[in-house]
Design a protein around this motif. Structure first.
Motif, PDB file in Angstrom:
ATOM      1  N   ALA A 100       0.804  -1.232   0.000  1.00 42.25           N
ATOM      2  CA  ALA A 100       0.000   0.000   0.000  1.00 42.25           C
ATOM      3  C   ALA A 100       0.835   1.279   0.000  1.00 42.25           C
ATOM      4  O   ALA A 100       0.519   2.235   0.710  1.00 42.25           O
ATOM      5  N   HIS A 103       1.839   3.281  -4.926  1.00 44.34           N
ATOM      6  CA  HIS A 103       1.010   4.233  -5.693  1.00 44.34           C
ATOM      7  C   HIS A 103       1.351   5.684  -5.355  1.00 44.34           C
ATOM      8  O   HIS A 103       0.926   6.602  -6.040  1.00 44.34           O
ATOM      9  N   TRP A 104       2.094   5.887  -4.259  1.00 45.62           N
ATOM     10  CA  TRP A 104       2.531   7.252  -3.919  1.00 45.62           C
ATOM     11  C   TRP A 104       3.815   7.635  -4.642  1.00 45.62           C
ATOM     12  O   TRP A 104       4.252   8.789  -4.578  1.00 45.62           O
ATOM     13  N   GLY A 130      -2.164   0.320  -5.170  1.00 46.84           N
ATOM     14  CA  GLY A 130      -3.365   0.654  -5.922  1.00 46.84           C
ATOM     15  C   GLY A 130      -3.166   0.442  -7.413  1.00 46.84           C
ATOM     16  O   GLY A 130      -2.210   0.958  -8.000  1.00 46.84           O
ATOM     17  N   ASN A 134      -8.313   2.233  -9.132  1.00 47.23           N
ATOM     18  CA  ASN A 134      -8.370   2.379  -7.671  1.00 47.23           C
ATOM     19  C   ASN A 134      -9.035   3.706  -7.276  1.00 47.23           C
ATOM     20  O   ASN A 134      -8.770   4.741  -7.903  1.00 47.23           O
ATOM     21  N   ILE A 135      -9.870   3.641  -6.264  1.00 47.32           N
ATOM     22  CA  ILE A 135     -10.598   4.800  -5.713  1.00 47.32           C
ATOM     23  C   ILE A 135     -11.119   5.737  -6.815  1.00 47.32           C
ATOM     24  O   ILE A 135     -11.077   6.953  -6.674  1.00 47.32           O
ATOM     25  N   TRP A 159      -1.264  10.229  -7.448  1.00 45.28           N
ATOM     26  CA  TRP A 159      -1.143   8.774  -7.416  1.00 45.28           C
ATOM     27  C   TRP A 159      -0.792   8.146  -8.751  1.00 45.28           C
ATOM     28  O   TRP A 159      -1.123   8.651  -9.817  1.00 45.28           O
ATOM     29  N   PHE A 161      -1.605   4.637 -10.443  1.00 43.59           N
ATOM     30  CA  PHE A 161      -2.415   3.413 -10.371  1.00 43.59           C
ATOM     31  C   PHE A 161      -2.343   2.701 -11.729  1.00 43.59           C
ATOM     32  O   PHE A 161      -3.233   2.858 -12.580  1.00 43.59           O
ATOM     33  N   TRP A 196     -10.924  10.003   6.040  1.00 48.46           N
ATOM     34  CA  TRP A 196     -10.086   9.443   4.962  1.00 48.46           C
ATOM     35  C   TRP A 196      -9.430  10.590   4.186  1.00 48.46           C
ATOM     36  O   TRP A 196      -8.227  10.576   3.901  1.00 48.46           O
ATOM     37  N   PHE A 200      -5.499  11.030   3.749  1.00 51.46           N
ATOM     38  CA  PHE A 200      -4.887  10.649   2.473  1.00 51.46           C
ATOM     39  C   PHE A 200      -4.940  11.730   1.397  1.00 51.46           C
ATOM     40  O   PHE A 200      -4.263  11.613   0.377  1.00 51.46           O
ATOM     41  N   TYR A 239     -11.649   0.265  -3.690  1.00 52.40           N
ATOM     42  CA  TYR A 239     -10.214  -0.010  -3.813  1.00 52.40           C
ATOM     43  C   TYR A 239      -9.982  -1.112  -4.867  1.00 52.40           C
ATOM     44  O   TYR A 239     -10.743  -2.063  -4.959  1.00 52.40           O
ATOM     45  N   ARG A 241      -6.592  -3.442  -6.092  1.00 49.74           N
ATOM     46  CA  ARG A 241      -5.179  -3.735  -5.799  1.00 49.74           C
ATOM     47  C   ARG A 241      -4.439  -4.269  -7.022  1.00 49.74           C
ATOM     48  O   ARG A 241      -5.020  -4.988  -7.836  1.00 49.74           O
TER      49      ARG A 241
HETATM   50  C1  BEZ Z   1      -4.632   2.814  -1.475  1.00 51.85           C
HETATM   51  O1  BEZ Z   1      -5.015   2.351  -2.530  1.00 51.85           O
HETATM   52  O2  BEZ Z   1      -4.179   2.094  -0.589  1.00 51.85           O
HETATM   53  C2  BEZ Z   1      -4.687   4.278  -1.290  1.00 51.85           C
HETATM   54  C3  BEZ Z   1      -4.705   5.089  -2.395  1.00 51.85           C
HETATM   55  C4  BEZ Z   1      -4.742   6.452  -2.238  1.00 51.85           C
HETATM   56  C5  BEZ Z   1      -4.781   6.998  -0.982  1.00 51.85           C
HETATM   57  C6  BEZ Z   1      -4.772   6.176   0.114  1.00 51.85           C
HETATM   58  C7  BEZ Z   1      -4.717   4.823  -0.035  1.00 51.85           C
END
Ligand code: BEZ
Length: 253
Positions: A100, A103-104, A130, A134-135, A159, A161, A196, A200, A239, A241
């Protein structure tokens, strides 16, 4: 570990400890062995490093957040502040594990190069982060609020992804053999959407005036509620993965 902004370990523990709990299947994929030397890349508060140590492996934990590194040290871990794009290890590890975090890291190519450099010949790179999609709902809701309020500036997405084909290509181009790579839909219950966002998306909200941050979060919440909230399950976020297992290729010895 985050490349673009830091978070507070206490807030994280109160509202985001699900991140570590959901990482246990990635440890199964890692299959740590006794006496192996393993790097936990983006160790967070060290929860998963401790789990890996239970297999008898020697874990070195790194994270970009000094707060998180302090938490890991309190758990007795050997931990230090380090970025995925500036790893200072050479041919040291039997495996690099990451949950986790990747993705950053927008410079994925550099992170992969650093991981390869840190691994011994035949070393494994096992991770989850991610993946494409994702999200998606959250991203779209934030985008909409930015579009409604030009005074908040631009929606800068921090991010990465990727699709599985894209990440597999990056790994292979840098001399990894990809044994497994999959996209996994994992709708994830979270406590509260505004919390959240506080944890994040604080980087994304950095140009939103302080006096408008609450209304920004409220607008995002209003857009998402019909889609992601039910009385029965609370907030469940979309989410996705990307889970993978790769190995540093033999000819790199
Ligand atoms: C995640 O996919 O774990 C995630 C993605 C962006 C922000 C926080 C978490």
């Amino acid at each position: 570990m985050k490349e673009s902004n830091q978070w507070n370990a206490n807030e994280y523990n109160k509202n985001a400890d699900f991140v570590s709990k959901l990482g246990l299947p990635v440890i199964n994929l890692l299959a740590p062995k006794k006496d192996e030397k393993i790097l936990d890349l983006g160790c967070g508060d060290g929860t998963l490093s401790v789990e890996i140590q239970k297999y008898g492996s020697q874990v070195i934990a790194v994270d970009l957040s000094p707060d998180m590194v302090a938490k890991s040290k309190k758990k007795g871990l050997k931990a230090s502040v380090m970025s995925a794009t500036q790893l200072e290890f050479y041919n040291e590890f039997d495996a690099v594990f990451s949950n986790a975090v990747l993705h950053w890291v927008t410079d994925a190519r550099l992170a992969i190069k650093n991981v390869k450099q840190a691994l011994k010949a035949d070393g494994r790179f096992i991770g989850e982060f991610g993946g494409c999609g994702n999200i998606q709902s959250l991203q779209e809701a934030m985008q909409t609020v930015f579009e409604r309020h030009p005074e908040y500036g631009e929606f800068l997405n921090p991010w990465f992804f990727p699709k599985k084909e894209e990440y597999a290509k990056l790994l292979e181009e840098d001399g990894f053999c990809v044994h497994y790579i999959e996209i996994i839909d994992r709708p994830t219950p979270i406590g509260d959407i505004k919390e959240w966002l506080d944890i994040f998306a604080n980087g994304i909200m950095q140009n939103v005036p302080t006096s408008k941050k609450e209304s920004f979060k409220k607008e995002v919440e209003n857009i998402l509620k019909p889609k992601l909230f039910t009385q029965e399950n609370g907030w469940v976020v979309d989410y996705v993965r990307l889970r993978f297992a790769a190995q540093k290729e033999n000819n790199e010895k």
